[in-house]
Design an enzyme around this catalytic site. Structure first.
Site, short mmCIF file in Angstrom:
data_model
loop_
_atom_site.label_atom_id
_atom_site.label_comp_id
_atom_site.label_asym_id
_atom_site.label_seq_id
_atom_site.Cartn_x
_atom_site.Cartn_y
_atom_site.Cartn_z
CG LEU A 107 -7.53 26.09 -57.85
CD1 LEU A 107 -7.66 26.45 -56.37
CD2 LEU A 107 -6.40 26.89 -58.48
CG ASP A 108 -13.40 24.03 -56.19
OD1 ASP A 108 -13.07 22.84 -56.12
OD2 ASP A 108 -13.93 24.67 -55.26
CE LYS A 109 -15.54 23.77 -66.29
NZ LYS A 109 -16.57 22.90 -66.95
#
Length: 272
Positions: A107-109
């Site tokens: 899950l993207d930063k």
């Protein structure tokens, strides 16, 4: 999970099944020469048994004495889904769980929301196989009003990363917010899709993975329930785990009914 002494299997699968890491991570460790088998650096594809002495970075790999861990975590913005200690904001250090765990997928930063973590490398491989078409649901906020054309194009496929995204379920829920259900996981997919249509993502939250709903505060985690694990196991049944680790089975139709019953209920009403 115990691997029989006489059973021969690929080294990456062995490391996965004993809960050390996922197969993908195991391949990286082997390629980097950090794994040894009986004191020798193995080639990719080497097969082993439990009788072999397997070490990573010089430390013996042992099978877990306890049951595997399966966690649902509400990831805050800024936390990175990696086990690497070189990343100061890595997800493992943030959770600080007393047992080795690793995230299932990413899950993207700059995104927040649901991500699963486990000590079971085998289930990671099962869930990540794209052919299983597992649903992931998101609520997204963009920087300008959403129109019908945006919803239509998002749902019917956007050309990004040398491909066209799969058709998906998209619904406007307010002037700047929409929900989207994906069955694929291209790099920064939703953000790239929006950018292609001239929108920028302001906020992105994942609220569901398969039958697992986001129901915990930001930064907190919980154990998956037996029912949640059962449905996961049924929906990934094409890539079965070892007999000892497998969960009780139910007919496929029942599993599908249970999965659908865990999806968020839609009211049919749209907010403007």
């Amino acid at each position: 999970m115990h691997v029989e002494n006489t059973e021969v299997k690929r080294l990456n699968k062995y490391l996965s099944e004993v809960g050390y890491c996922s197969r993908r991570e195991a391949d990286k460790l082997i390629d980097q020469g950090r794994v040894t088998v009986n004191g020798e650096v193995p080639e990719m594809g080497t097969k082993v048994t439990q009788n072999d002495i397997i070490k990573v970075d010089g430390k013996p790999v042992t099978e877990p004495k306890e049951d595997h861990v399966y966690l649902a975590f509400n990831k805050p913005i800024g936390i990175v889904c990696t086990t690497s200690s070189k990343e100061k904001n890595n997800i493992v250090d943030y959770i600080n769980y007393p047992k080795r765990i690793f995230p299932i997928g990413r899950l993207d930063k700059p995104s927040e929301g649901l991500i699963l973590l486990t000590s079971d490398g085998d289930i990671v491989n099962k869930i990540l196989r794209a052919r299983n078409n597992h649903e992931k649901e998101y609520v997204v906020t963009v920087d300008k009003p959403i129109n019908p054309d945006f919803i239509d194009k998002m749902g019917n496929g956007i050309p990004i990363l040398d491909t066209v995204t799969r058709k998906c379920e998209v619904e406007k829920i307010s002037t700047f917010d929409f929900r989207i259900v994906l069955t694929q996981g291209l790099n920064r997919q939703i953000r790239r899709m929006c950018e292609y249509l001239g929108y920028n993502v302001v906020k992105l939250k994942r609220i569901r993975i398969m039958n697992i709903l986001l129901d915990i505060p930001v930064g907190k985690y919980r154990n998956l329930t037996e029912k949640e694990l059962l449905i996961i196991n049924q929906s990934t049944g094409q890539s079965s785990k070892t007999e000892e680790a497998s969960l009780p089975t139910t007919p496929k139709k029942n599993a599908q009914k249970q999965f659908k019953s865990n999806r968020p209920k839609r009211t049919g009403k749209k907010r403007n």
